[in-house]
Design a protein around this motif. Structure first.
Motif, PDB file in Angstrom:
ATOM      1  N   VAL A  18       0.513  -1.277  -0.247  1.00 24.17           N
ATOM      2  CA  VAL A  18       0.220   0.103  -0.192  1.00 24.17           C
ATOM      3  C   VAL A  18       1.231   1.169  -0.064  1.00 24.17           C
ATOM      4  O   VAL A  18       1.755   1.602   0.294  1.00 24.17           O
ATOM      5  N   ASP A  19       0.582   1.966  -0.868  1.00 26.95           N
ATOM      6  CA  ASP A  19       1.054   3.394  -0.788  1.00 26.95           C
ATOM      7  C   ASP A  19       0.447   4.487  -0.020  1.00 26.95           C
ATOM      8  O   ASP A  19      -0.355   5.017  -0.018  1.00 26.95           O
ATOM      9  N   LEU A  20       2.018   4.911   1.476  1.00 28.62           N
ATOM     10  CA  LEU A  20       1.120   6.566   1.632  1.00 28.62           C
ATOM     11  C   LEU A  20       2.224   7.500   1.234  1.00 28.62           C
ATOM     12  O   LEU A  20       2.934   7.095   1.027  1.00 28.62           O
ATOM     13  N   SER A  21       1.764   8.717   1.182  1.00 33.67           N
ATOM     14  CA  SER A  21       2.852  10.244   1.686  1.00 33.67           C
ATOM     15  C   SER A  21       1.699  10.984   2.695  1.00 33.67           C
ATOM     16  O   SER A  21       0.675  11.373   3.089  1.00 33.67           O
ATOM     17  N   VAL A  22       2.728  11.780   2.089  1.00 38.36           N
ATOM     18  CA  VAL A  22       2.766  12.884   2.766  1.00 38.36           C
ATOM     19  C   VAL A  22       3.436  14.446   2.363  1.00 38.36           C
ATOM     20  O   VAL A  22       4.165  14.204   1.877  1.00 38.36           O
ATOM     21  N   ARG A  23       3.002  15.078   2.973  1.00 39.71           N
ATOM     22  CA  ARG A  23       3.919  16.714   2.528  1.00 39.71           C
ATOM     23  C   ARG A  23       3.028  17.791   3.354  1.00 39.71           C
ATOM     24  O   ARG A  23       2.054  18.062   4.176  1.00 39.71           O
ATOM     25  N   TYR A  24       4.160  18.962   3.271  1.00 33.02           N
ATOM     26  CA  TYR A  24       2.918  20.461   3.855  1.00 33.02           C
ATOM     27  C   TYR A  24       2.920  20.942   2.863  1.00 33.02           C
ATOM     28  O   TYR A  24       3.758  21.182   1.668  1.00 33.02           O
ATOM     29  N   LYS A  25       1.775  21.399   2.274  1.00 34.45           N
ATOM     30  CA  LYS A  25       1.239  21.624   0.766  1.00 34.45           C
ATOM     31  C   LYS A  25       2.100  23.471   0.628  1.00 34.45           C
ATOM     32  O   LYS A  25       1.712  23.888  -0.234  1.00 34.45           O
ATOM     33  N   TRP A  26       2.132  24.075   1.792  1.00 32.85           N
ATOM     34  CA  TRP A  26       2.763  25.617   1.445  1.00 32.85           C
ATOM     35  C   TRP A  26       4.140  25.567   1.119  1.00 32.85           C
ATOM     36  O   TRP A  26       4.707  25.563   0.290  1.00 32.85           O
ATOM     37  N   GLU A  27       4.989  25.290   2.765  1.00 33.78           N
ATOM     38  CA  GLU A  27       6.005  25.581   3.251  1.00 33.78           C
ATOM     39  C   GLU A  27       6.519  24.674   3.321  1.00 33.78           C
ATOM     40  O   GLU A  27       6.008  24.592   5.090  1.00 33.78           O
ATOM     41  N   THR A  28       7.969  24.262   4.061  1.00 28.67           N
ATOM     42  CA  THR A  28       8.758  23.027   4.933  1.00 28.67           C
ATOM     43  C   THR A  28       9.450  23.996   5.452  1.00 28.67           C
ATOM     44  O   THR A  28      10.602  24.143   4.724  1.00 28.67           O
ATOM     45  N   THR A  46      10.809  18.153   1.408  1.00 26.05           N
ATOM     46  CA  THR A  46      11.615  19.000   0.401  1.00 26.05           C
ATOM     47  C   THR A  46      10.506  20.040  -0.532  1.00 26.05           C
ATOM     48  O   THR A  46       9.922  19.221  -0.798  1.00 26.05           O
ATOM     49  N   GLY A  47      10.329  20.695   0.089  1.00 27.16           N
ATOM     50  CA  GLY A  47       9.193  21.967  -0.315  1.00 27.16           C
ATOM     51  C   GLY A  47       8.230  21.636  -0.161  1.00 27.16           C
ATOM     52  O   GLY A  47       7.969  21.384   0.853  1.00 27.16           O
ATOM     53  N   SER A  48       7.106  21.727  -1.240  1.00 31.31           N
ATOM     54  CA  SER A  48       5.355  21.454  -1.380  1.00 31.31           C
ATOM     55  C   SER A  48       5.473  19.704  -1.646  1.00 31.31           C
ATOM     56  O   SER A  48       4.455  19.141  -2.022  1.00 31.31           O
ATOM     57  N   GLU A  49       7.049  18.985  -1.846  1.00 36.85           N
ATOM     58  CA  GLU A  49       7.137  17.906  -2.355  1.00 36.85           C
ATOM     59  C   GLU A  49       6.625  16.782  -1.984  1.00 36.85           C
ATOM     60  O   GLU A  49       6.649  16.709  -0.284  1.00 36.85           O
TER      61      GLU A  49
END
Length: 557
Positions: free
Chosen positions: A460-470, A504-507
């Motif tokens: 199963v694939d999982l992912s996370v990011r901060y949408k604007w700035e990290t 990194t960034g919004s990646e």
């Protein structure tokens, strides 16, 4: 995009404006820029709409945008609601509307229609599960972003517990796409969005309005008693559209059932579809600064002085507070579009705005407040400092993260009973009991992704990011927990952890379970078994200390 006009402001809420990008029934939409150089879409209510009902509708719109999380909608950035001009800022991703691409390039081929149907059904499923109905789904409110479609313009959307503003004898929606029960009873249902989905896909497949053109009365008459126009459409596409377009809402297919039916036919998804990619790539670049916008003829040379966030440029205001929402964090894009049936014209109801963005799959239930304090601007690195549970640093998400990658072995700094007992609820789509994240301000822009329908398979694939700035040097790790009550062997703990990964960034940081959890210090990755699994996301400091930042989950069938 269109150049700014003499009557347009230089800035809104401290964000400099680069161009006009659309207009809706209640206001103008601009392309703006954050201090970090990110493009945003800013919607402003027209001054002549500054009445109690218009403001109430706009406040409800902001609350809805802030409330909903979906990968098929863009995230809210901020809003100004204290004094005119009232404004709402969301993420912006360039891309044509479905209406624009069909008008320019013709109908979509059958395989692309099937993938679009699956993607939009998925989007409706997510917002319906969060208690919100879109109520104006149509080709002009579907943006085709490079990584998939976005639903835009939640101006007449209504969530559970929100007061309906429509006056007696009026209804919200667009003729040809609005459901019969809305016209007859003025009572939209989740199934009403499915009817609108039918009209949207019919238009994509044929290039024609689903119930013809002409006078509004004639369109409504055909909607109530006629058949949807599918002449020339692929038989399989027509079959599924007809299931969505049943006159009786109880007989319409549900988004869940659509996704099950389309599981094989949708293939790898819309973003990988060759025809879709052909239509959404090669867009002209956006101006990266006010100077670029001047060079492109979008901003007059004599209007380049923009005040900072405190001055608000020509508007002279400050960034207004966000409206409180039922759920913390990101929400759906609101750009352009119609706000009431009385504003109806030709086509599918106006041009609307053309901004969108990528957002989370579901809420990350953490106990964080849904009412961000302060202005509507973008949180900067390390912003926050919200108090945490015992052992939480409370000094901002960036604290202690500098100095290179952390060790693979983590030291959990919140080993409380609530943390140990927390698990994802498939019924509520949140983790219980709720925990306070390390940084509530930063958590509001957190986006997570996991399967939203019962999953099958070995991984199963999982992912996370901060949408604007990290924040810089910000590492995250995931802890995946087996279903509660599962009988597992002694070789595993039931909670496997990944190694830290740099955001990194919004990646997106993308992980695969169990592949990325099969290492010596993980705790032991257990094979996927039937039940509801929990994903706990952690911020890992340079010394290996790990703090809770959010929670998600998925179900294995």
């Amino acid at each position: 995009m269109e150049p700014l006009r003499p009557e347009d402001p230089t800035a809104i809420g401290g964000y400099p404006l680069l161009a006009r990008i659309g207009a809706g029934g209640m206001g103008q939409v601009y392309l703006g820029l954050t201090g970090a150089g990110r493009h945003i879409a800013l919607k402003v209510i027209r001054e002549d709409f500054d009445g109690p009902q218009a403001l109430a509708r706009f406040r409800r719109e902001v609350a809805t945008v802030e409330r909903v999380r979906s990968r098929f909608a863009a995230a809210m950035i901020g809003a100004g609601l204290e004094a005119p001009p009232y404004w709402l800022a969301t993420e912006y991703v360039p891309g044509p509307t479905l209406r624009q691409t069909v008008a320019e390039h013709g109908p979509l081929p059958p395989a692309t229609c099937m993938r679009l149907l699956a993607a939009l059904a998925h989007g409706l499923l997510e917002i319906h599960r969060q208690g919100v109905q879109h109520r104006d789904l149509k080709p002009g409110n579907v943006i085709l972003a490079p990584d998939g479609p976005r639903l835009i313009d939640f101006g007449i959307a209504r969530g559970e517990g929100q007061t309906q503003i429509t006056q007696t004898g009026a209804w919200n929606g667009t003729p040809g796409y609005v459901a019969p029960e809305v016209v007859r009873e003025q009572q939209p249902l989740p199934a009403s969005d499915v009817f609108s989905l039918a009209g949207t896909i019919a238009y994509a497949a044929t290039g024609r309005p689903p119930f013809g053109g002409g006078r509004i009365e004639a369109i409504i008459h055909r909607t109530l008693g006629g058949e949807i126009d599918l002449d020339g459409a692929d038989p399989r596409v027509a079959e599924l559209v007809e299931l969505c377009a049943r006159k009786d809402p109880a007989e319409r297919v549900t988004p869940e059932r659509l996704l099950e039916t389309l599981r094989d036919e949708a293939g790898d998804g819309l973003a990988s579809d060759p025809e879709y990619r052909r239509r959404v790539t090669g867009l002209p670049p956006l101006p990266a600064s006010v100077a670029d916008a001047v060079t492109a003829g979008l901003v007059p040379p004599d209007r380049t002085t923009v005040g900072g966030p405190a001055s608000g440029g020509l508007l002279g205001g400050r960034r207004g507070p966000l409206v409180a929402a039922a759920a913390a964090g990101v929400a759906v894009v609101v750009l352009g579009g119609a706000f009431a049936v009385r504003a109806l014209t030709g086509g599918d109801g106006g041009t609307g705005g053309t901004g969108t963005g990528t957002v989370a799959a579901t809420p990350s239930a953490s106990g964080a407040s849904g009412n961000p304090a302060g202005g509507g601007g973008t949180p900067g690195p390390g912003a926050g400092g919200a108090s945490g549970d015992a052992g939480s640093p409370g000094a901002g998400a960036g604290a202690g993260a500098a100095g290179g990658p952390p060790p693979d072995e983590l030291l959990l700094k919140q080993p409380t009973d609530d943390y140990q007992q927390m698990s994802f609820s498939e019924n509520d789509h949140q983790c219980i009991p709720a925990l306070r994240p390390e940084d509530s301000n930063l958590q509001r822009q957190m986006q997570v992704s996991a399967p939203r329908t019962p999953h099958s398979g070995d991984t199963v694939d999982l992912s996370v990011r901060y949408k604007w700035e990290t924040p810089p040097d910000y590492y995250v790790a995931a802890e995946v927990r087996v279903p509660r009550g599962a009988q597992i062997g002694n070789a595993v703990s039931g909670a496997a952890r990944s190694k830290p990964h740099l955001l990194t960034g919004s990646e997106w940081v993308e992980l695969t379970y169990p592949t990325d959890f099969e290492w010596a210090g993980s705790g032991g990755a257990y094979p996927l078994i039937e039940g509801t699994w929990t994903i706990v996301w952690l911020h890992v400091h340079a010394n290996g200390d790990a703090y809770y930042i959010g929670c998600d989950g998925f179900t294995v069938a």
